[in-house]
Scaffold this motif. Structure first.
Motif, PDB file in Angstrom:
ATOM      1  N   ILE A 185       0.838  -1.201   0.000  1.00  0.00           N
ATOM      2  CA  ILE A 185       0.000   0.000   0.000  1.00  0.00           C
ATOM      3  C   ILE A 185       0.875   1.253   0.000  1.00  0.00           C
ATOM      4  O   ILE A 185       0.592   2.242  -0.692  1.00  0.00           O
ATOM      5  CB  ILE A 185      -0.944   0.001   1.217  1.00  0.00           C
ATOM      6  CG1 ILE A 185      -1.871  -1.229   1.177  1.00  0.00           C
ATOM      7  CG2 ILE A 185      -1.742   1.290   1.272  1.00  0.00           C
ATOM      8  CD1 ILE A 185      -2.691  -1.339  -0.093  1.00  0.00           C
ATOM      9  N   ALA A 186       1.973   1.194   0.766  1.00  0.00           N
ATOM     10  CA  ALA A 186       2.883   2.351   0.828  1.00  0.00           C
ATOM     11  C   ALA A 186       3.527   2.610  -0.527  1.00  0.00           C
ATOM     12  O   ALA A 186       3.637   3.769  -0.962  1.00  0.00           O
ATOM     13  CB  ALA A 186       3.948   2.123   1.891  1.00  0.00           C
ATOM     14  N   LEU A 187       3.977   1.574  -1.204  1.00  0.00           N
ATOM     15  CA  LEU A 187       4.606   1.743  -2.513  1.00  0.00           C
ATOM     16  C   LEU A 187       3.615   2.269  -3.540  1.00  0.00           C
ATOM     17  O   LEU A 187       3.933   3.154  -4.347  1.00  0.00           O
ATOM     18  CB  LEU A 187       5.203   0.414  -2.977  1.00  0.00           C
ATOM     19  CG  LEU A 187       6.425  -0.086  -2.208  1.00  0.00           C
ATOM     20  CD1 LEU A 187       6.798  -1.501  -2.644  1.00  0.00           C
ATOM     21  CD2 LEU A 187       7.617   0.860  -2.402  1.00  0.00           C
ATOM     22  N   ARG A 188       2.405   1.717  -3.530  1.00  0.00           N
ATOM     23  CA  ARG A 188       1.373   2.192  -4.451  1.00  0.00           C
ATOM     24  C   ARG A 188       1.052   3.671  -4.192  1.00  0.00           C
ATOM     25  O   ARG A 188       0.888   4.452  -5.139  1.00  0.00           O
ATOM     26  CB  ARG A 188       0.108   1.334  -4.310  1.00  0.00           C
ATOM     27  CG  ARG A 188       0.222  -0.054  -4.931  1.00  0.00           C
ATOM     28  CD  ARG A 188      -0.983  -0.926  -4.548  1.00  0.00           C
ATOM     29  NE  ARG A 188      -2.234  -0.325  -4.974  1.00  0.00           N
ATOM     30  CZ  ARG A 188      -2.806  -0.530  -6.167  1.00  0.00           C
ATOM     31  NH1 ARG A 188      -2.228  -1.301  -7.069  1.00  0.00           N
ATOM     32  NH2 ARG A 188      -3.964   0.044  -6.470  1.00  0.00           N
ATOM     33  N   GLN A 189       0.988   4.043  -2.924  1.00  0.00           N
ATOM     34  CA  GLN A 189       0.687   5.422  -2.574  1.00  0.00           C
ATOM     35  C   GLN A 189       1.780   6.363  -3.073  1.00  0.00           C
ATOM     36  O   GLN A 189       1.488   7.448  -3.608  1.00  0.00           O
ATOM     37  CB  GLN A 189       0.528   5.549  -1.052  1.00  0.00           C
ATOM     38  CG  GLN A 189       0.081   6.923  -0.581  1.00  0.00           C
ATOM     39  CD  GLN A 189      -1.332   7.259  -1.039  1.00  0.00           C
ATOM     40  OE1 GLN A 189      -2.167   6.376  -1.228  1.00  0.00           O
ATOM     41  NE2 GLN A 189      -1.585   8.556  -1.240  1.00  0.00           N
ATOM     42  N   MET A 190       3.045   5.958  -2.905  1.00  0.00           N
ATOM     43  CA  MET A 190       4.158   6.775  -3.392  1.00  0.00           C
ATOM     44  C   MET A 190       4.046   7.008  -4.895  1.00  0.00           C
ATOM     45  O   MET A 190       4.233   8.138  -5.384  1.00  0.00           O
ATOM     46  CB  MET A 190       5.492   6.096  -3.080  1.00  0.00           C
ATOM     47  CG  MET A 190       5.907   6.111  -1.641  1.00  0.00           C
ATOM     48  SD  MET A 190       7.531   5.324  -1.404  1.00  0.00           S
ATOM     49  CE  MET A 190       8.613   6.502  -2.271  1.00  0.00           C
TER      50      MET A 190
END
Length: 439
Positions: A185-190
């Motif tokens: 989720i963090a990578l997608r958000q970035m």
């Protein structure tokens, strides 16, 4: 048309059940003993006598304990038997934990790369949902073992023995997968917020360092070099000081990369003599890709017979959940006759089972023998990785009907391939969706 179950219909169902021949006796047998015990086909006991006309010389079985590393155990079994024979070390075993360590680390990196590549898709997309459902488990394919051993080599089991977490992976997997989903989720958000590739990669490296720490605490850190001391079967002392990569290169003649994974999938959306791969399937980025050459069932079986006659053990993928007696070590095509027990007819067609999700590749083992009658196989000797308390000191016996119904893959050395198979193998692979039955 009635859409609900009515009281009258229930009464009719009950009347029909009570009218079945010996209904009360059969119901009592099932309720007292369970479905499988009540439908057990005792013909299997005499039909699967563990004697074979063709056998590969092997030793004691290994034990994957409470883990899903069967694919790795079966692959390392092919190597360890060679070392045991050439170095005269009975029951030699390679460290599954060593390659498992790198498998879980590499799978995390693979997962991150798949998440980055699919960041433009919604979380509800079937491909993304498939990735998030199982970010990093201990299951695998033949190609996974090839990729790992080619990159990291192998070590004897005494050099990196099992730990509580490597033998029972549930807790480790729960912790790791919870983290990986959060990281995804963090990578997608970035990416959605416009972060550049360098920033995303830096965050991925930070995440991988944490994965390494979790895995090192759970499995132990793998050695970069080691000293292996042993006495052979003649009690002569030997010392080998080397690296895992050099150990594989110098002490083993087999090259796992020289094997092709043949499949036999009769589904209508697949063709024989055709090369396939599965989208998102893999473990080592840049390593051996997951590829399957689909062939007719008779061809797959004939190759397995030929290899065993040439004294070559065979890694194979199957559905061990079907018609299996774990304690007796029995794999029998009609081991549980539930059709006659209940007066029904269930799905026996191999293609239809795969189409509907009933059929799956749930386990990998090693073929080490076959019994030929009139040149035709009647039963097969199977080296499992469930310890020596099951079957015949850990070896299972499979009848030929079970092979036909539940064996889906087997690895074959390239030298056994026809010109047409070789051409197909070196061609472009058809990409199957991530949720395909061959996943």
């Amino acid at each position: 048309m009635s859409k609900v179950i009515t009281a009258a219909q229930i009464a009719a169902y009950a009347q029909e059940t009570q009218a079945q021949p010996a209904a009360a006796v059969l119901a009592g047998a099932v309720q007292k003993n369970g479905i499988y015990a009540a439908s057990y086909n005792h013909t299997s006991t005499s039909a699967l006598d563990p004697t074979f006309s063709v056998e590969v010389d092997t030793g004691a079985v290994s034990n994957q304990k409470h883990s899903g590393r069967c694919w790795l155990f079966a692959a390392l079994n092919m190597l360890r038997h060679e070392f045991a024979k050439t170095h005269q070390v009975k029951d030699f075993e390679l460290s599954q934990n060593y390659d498992s360590f790198y498998d879980r680390l590499e799978k995390a990196n693979w997962f991150y790369e798949q998440i980055i590549a699919s960041a433009d898709l919604p979380k509800t997309d079937r491909k993304v949902a498939k990735l998030l459902a199982a970010p990093d488990d201990d299951g695998g394919q033949w190609s996974y073992a090839v990729a790992l051993t080619q990159k990291y080599g192998v070590v004897p089991k005494s050099v990196m023995p099992e730990t509580t977490s490597s033998e029972a992976t549930t807790q480790y997997s729960n912790v790791l997968n919870t983290k990986l989903r959060k990281d995804a989720i963090a990578l997608r958000q970035m990416i959605h917020e416009g972060a550049g590739a360098a920033a995303v990669d830096a965050k991925k490296q930070e995440f991988l360092a944490e994965v390494y720490r979790i895995t090192a605490y759970a499995f132990g850190e793998p050695p970069k070099e080691f000293t292996y001391q042993y006495r052979d079967d003649k009690q002569e002392f030997h010392t080998i000081h080397t690296t895992p990569q050099e150990f594989l290169k110098n002490e083993f003649k087999q090259d796992l990369g020289d094997y092709v994974c043949f499949a036999s999938d009769p589904q209508s959306d697949k063709s024989y003599n055709t090369l396939y791969t599965v989208d998102t399937q893999g473990n080592v980025v840049g390593g051996t890709p997951m590829r399957l050459l689909n062939v007719a069932p008779d061809r797959l079986k004939a190759l397995c017979v030929q290899l065993l006659q040439d004294n070559t053990p065979i890694w194979f993928g199957c559905d061990v959940t079907e018609n299996m007696d774990r304690v007796a070590g029995t794999l029998y095509g009609n081991l549980y006759d539930t059709d006659n027990l209940f007066g029904i007819q269930v799905n026996r067609d191999k293609a239809l089972r795969l189409d509907t999700g009933q059929g799956m590749v749930s386990h990998a083992m090693t073929l080490t023998g076959v019994d030929l009658v009139g040149g035709q196989p009647t039963k097969w000797k199977v080296e499992n990785s469930w310890g020596d308390k099951n079957g015949h000191k850990g070896y299972f016996t499979m009848d030929d009907a079970w092979f036909d119904a539940y064996v889906y893959e087997a690895v074959i050395p390239t030298k056994y391939m026809t010109a047409a198979e070789t051409e197909a193998w070196h061609g472009e692979a058809h990409v199957l969706p991530a949720w395909d039955a061959l996943d």
